[in-house]
Motif scaffolding. Structure first.
Motif, PDB file in Angstrom:
ATOM      1  N   GLU A  58       0.848  -1.197  -0.087  1.00 25.12           N
ATOM      2  CA  GLU A  58      -0.103  -0.002  -0.060  1.00 25.12           C
ATOM      3  C   GLU A  58       0.948   1.140  -0.051  1.00 25.12           C
ATOM      4  N   ARG A  61       2.211   3.224  -3.056  1.00 23.44           N
ATOM      5  CA  ARG A  61       1.322   4.014  -3.934  1.00 23.44           C
ATOM      6  C   ARG A  61       1.671   5.416  -3.604  1.00 23.44           C
ATOM      7  N   TYR A  62       2.257   5.699  -2.195  1.00 22.40           N
ATOM      8  CA  TYR A  62       2.105   7.106  -1.958  1.00 22.40           C
ATOM      9  C   TYR A  62       3.527   7.883  -1.620  1.00 22.40           C
TER      10      TYR A  62
ATOM     11  N   SER B 110       0.995  -5.913  -4.741  1.00 20.97           N
ATOM     12  CA  SER B 110       1.057  -4.518  -5.651  1.00 20.97           C
ATOM     13  C   SER B 110       0.697  -5.017  -7.115  1.00 20.97           C
ATOM     14  N   ARG B 113      -2.969  -5.652  -7.339  1.00 19.63           N
ATOM     15  CA  ARG B 113      -3.831  -4.524  -7.190  1.00 19.63           C
ATOM     16  C   ARG B 113      -3.673  -3.627  -8.594  1.00 19.63           C
ATOM     17  N   LEU B 114      -2.638  -3.660  -9.026  1.00 22.82           N
ATOM     18  CA  LEU B 114      -2.401  -2.797 -10.243  1.00 22.82           C
ATOM     19  C   LEU B 114      -3.443  -3.682 -11.658  1.00 22.82           C
ATOM     20  N   GLU B 162       5.528   4.253  -8.520  1.00 20.15           N
ATOM     21  CA  GLU B 162       5.159   2.831  -8.068  1.00 20.15           C
ATOM     22  C   GLU B 162       6.164   1.932  -8.791  1.00 20.15           C
TER      23      GLU B 162
END
Lengths: 268, 269
Positions: A58, A61-62, B110, B113-114, B162
């Motif tokens: 998570e 992403r930031y 990740s 999610r992508l 990312e």
């Protein structure tokens, strides 16, 4: 795991990471928070080793993970800190702060890495957010619940990360990130505080200190965030709560009977 | 992946258990070495008591026993050190396996999610086969495989930030995998050194057996005091037999450990 920006203004932001549906059933759900200020970031209570992959996935992403300059721990529990060795492996230059009481204990989470922890004295301290020029403040929360415990206050956003104070054990992961009805929410907090908080005196002292800070939000490590009127509602509720409650004599008779039986067997 | 991690943990635990067993047997060999030393001392006293000319030939033999005791002790001490070093290396293998697993799981999450953000998600399982292809590169270069994969499947969805993070995590995943390789290879080298040491202890045991039989032969030429040496010979033979049994046990454990380590290494290749 969900994540959401809960504050964003002039290059300063707070992100909550939580409501992890992928964790194992026996692992308690936790909230991790990230404060980002102009390319520098603090990770507040990075979480347990069991949820490290989700938290990292998570966070990517930031910000660039190399921008995590600081990690702070409210106390020493495994759900707070057992992922620390992974974070240090990923960000070797990160500064890690925790109560002086626990530096030697948390070092046991090293997994072959030497953990050089920066001790927070009992009275608290200012902690810089890397080289951004911004800081957060460690506010004493001793015996709420751990004997060496801190909350962290950010004077820019006026948000307080309260650690386990204000925490709730939620019935499911669909519950909103923010408290929607304080009175309904009490049922998820009450038992937690009565059992995990050992001292009403300590809790009242914490409430007094936090009332002076007058935060805009209180963000606990488990459960929902308090904002607006709910901040005062929480503090007033905590002020009158009787904690450290346990029936000292519960099951004693049965235990003693079993011990007597074992002793008798040994004698026979 | 969870299964692989589970098997990996089981194998490292087995090797640790083997280390403990070798260490315990090595400790019991210490007492055998002490007993040989005591026999050497008693033998010297008895050699001094028998007729001067006949007893003379017994003196170097019992003195040899004292040397044997010292040689065994030296080898056992080194074997114990090797066991402790091996335990440490195995713990590091376990740590790098866990690290690799954590980074890899994070990458998979990740990427899933992508994919979910993409218009045509490939699969919704946590580990789908197309993502897992990234990790099967023979050259163990997840970063390159990941980059190609991202370009091919998700070129528009992945921002620079990312992408940089994913490549960093992939690089850490490879790093922990390489560390595992290094620690396992070092562990194999240590266990091979321990096996060679056990072969040296075997030679010392055979020397003790030879000394016992030589004493026995010489005792036959003694006119008086032969009784004093019969017990000595019996005791040496008993110790040599115990040494042999424990030696066999040690070799069995060491070879078992070597096989496990080689399996661990081959499963990662």
């Amino acid at each position: 795991m969900k994540s959401k920006v809960i504050y964003k203004e002039q290059g300063h932001q707070w992100v909550i990471l939580g409501r992890d549906t992928e964790r194992a059933d026996n692992v308690i759900d936790t909230n991790e928070y990230l404060i980002i200020n102009n390319g520098n970031a603090i990770l507040l209570d990075p979480g347990g080793i069991e949820i490290f992959p989700q938290v990292l996935a998570e966070i990517t992403r930031y910000l660039n993970v190399e921008e995590i300059t600081t990690i702070v721990a409210s106390h020493q529990d495994p759900d707070i800190m057992s992922s620390l060795a992974m974070w240090i492996d990923l960000c070797p230059d990160v500064d890690v702060y925790c109560s002086w009481l626990w530096t030697g204990f948390i070092s046991h989470f090293g997994m072959g890495t030497k953990l050089d922890l920066l001790p927070i004295p009992d009275q608290g301290m200012e902690i810089p957010i890397g080289k951004s020029g911004a800081s957060i403040f460690a506010i004493p929360a001793h015996y709420c619940h751990s004997s060496g415990n801190f909350s962290f206050f950010d004077p820019i956003s006026e948000i307080l990360f309260s650690g386990d104070v204000g925490s709730a054990l939620l019935p499911n992961m669909d519950v909103s990130l923010f408290v929607e009805d304080f009175n309904t929410h009490i049922q998820y907090m009450e038992g937690f505080h009565q059992r995990w908080m050992p001292s009403s005196t300590a809790l009242k002292g914490w409430v007094r200190r936090v009332k002076e800070l007058n935060p805009s939000m209180i963000c606990p490590q488990h459960g929902c965030i308090f904002r607006g009127e709910d901040v005062a509602r929480l503090l007033n509720w905590l002020e009158t709560l009787d904690v450290g409650k346990i029936n000292q004599d519960a099951n004693n008779a049965e235990l003693n009977q079993n011990i007597s039986m074992r002793r008798k067997k040994k004698e026979d | 992946m969870d299964d692989k991690l589970h098997i990996g943990k089981q194998n490292t635990n087995k090797v640790l258990w083997i280390c403990v067993n070798i260490l315990n047997i090595a400790r019991s060999l210490d007492s055998l070495s002490f007993e040989i030393n005591m026999l050497a001392k008693n033998g010297s006293i008895n050699a001094a008591r028998v007729d001067r000319s006949k007893g003379q030939m017994m003196v170097p033999l019992v003195a040899g026993l004292s040397d044997i005791s010292q040689q065994i002790r030296t080898e056992i001490d080194l074997l114990k050190t090797e066991c402790i070093t091996l335990s440490r290396k195995i713990s590091l293998c376990s740590v790098s396996t866990r690290r690799h697993y954590q980074y890899r799981k994070s990458l998979i999450q990740s990427l899933n999610r992508l994919q979910d953000q993409d218009q045509n998600p490939l699969l919704d399982q946590s580990e789908n086969s197309q993502i897992l292809d990234i990790f099967t590169s023979k050259k163990r270069n997840t970063v390159n495989s990941l980059s190609s994969w991202l370009d091919e499947k998700l070129s528009d969805e992945v921002g620079e930030l990312e992408r940089a993070n994913l490549e960093k995590v992939a690089s850490k995943s490879d790093g922990s995998q390489n560390q595992f390789q290094v620690f396992t290879q070092e562990s194999i080298r240590i266990i091979q050194a321990a096996i060679k040491r056990l072969e040296r202890i075997e030679k010392i045991r055979l020397t003790a057996k030879y000394v016992a039989s030589y004493i026995s032969i010489n005792v036959a030429y003694l006119e008086a005091g032969a009784d004093r040496f019969h017990g000595l010979v019996e005791n040496i033979n008993s110790i040599v037999q115990q040494l042999d049994e424990q030696q066999q046990e040690l070799i069995k454990y060491a070879e078992q450990g070597q096989r496990l380590l080689q399996t661990m290494l081959s499963q990662r290749n």
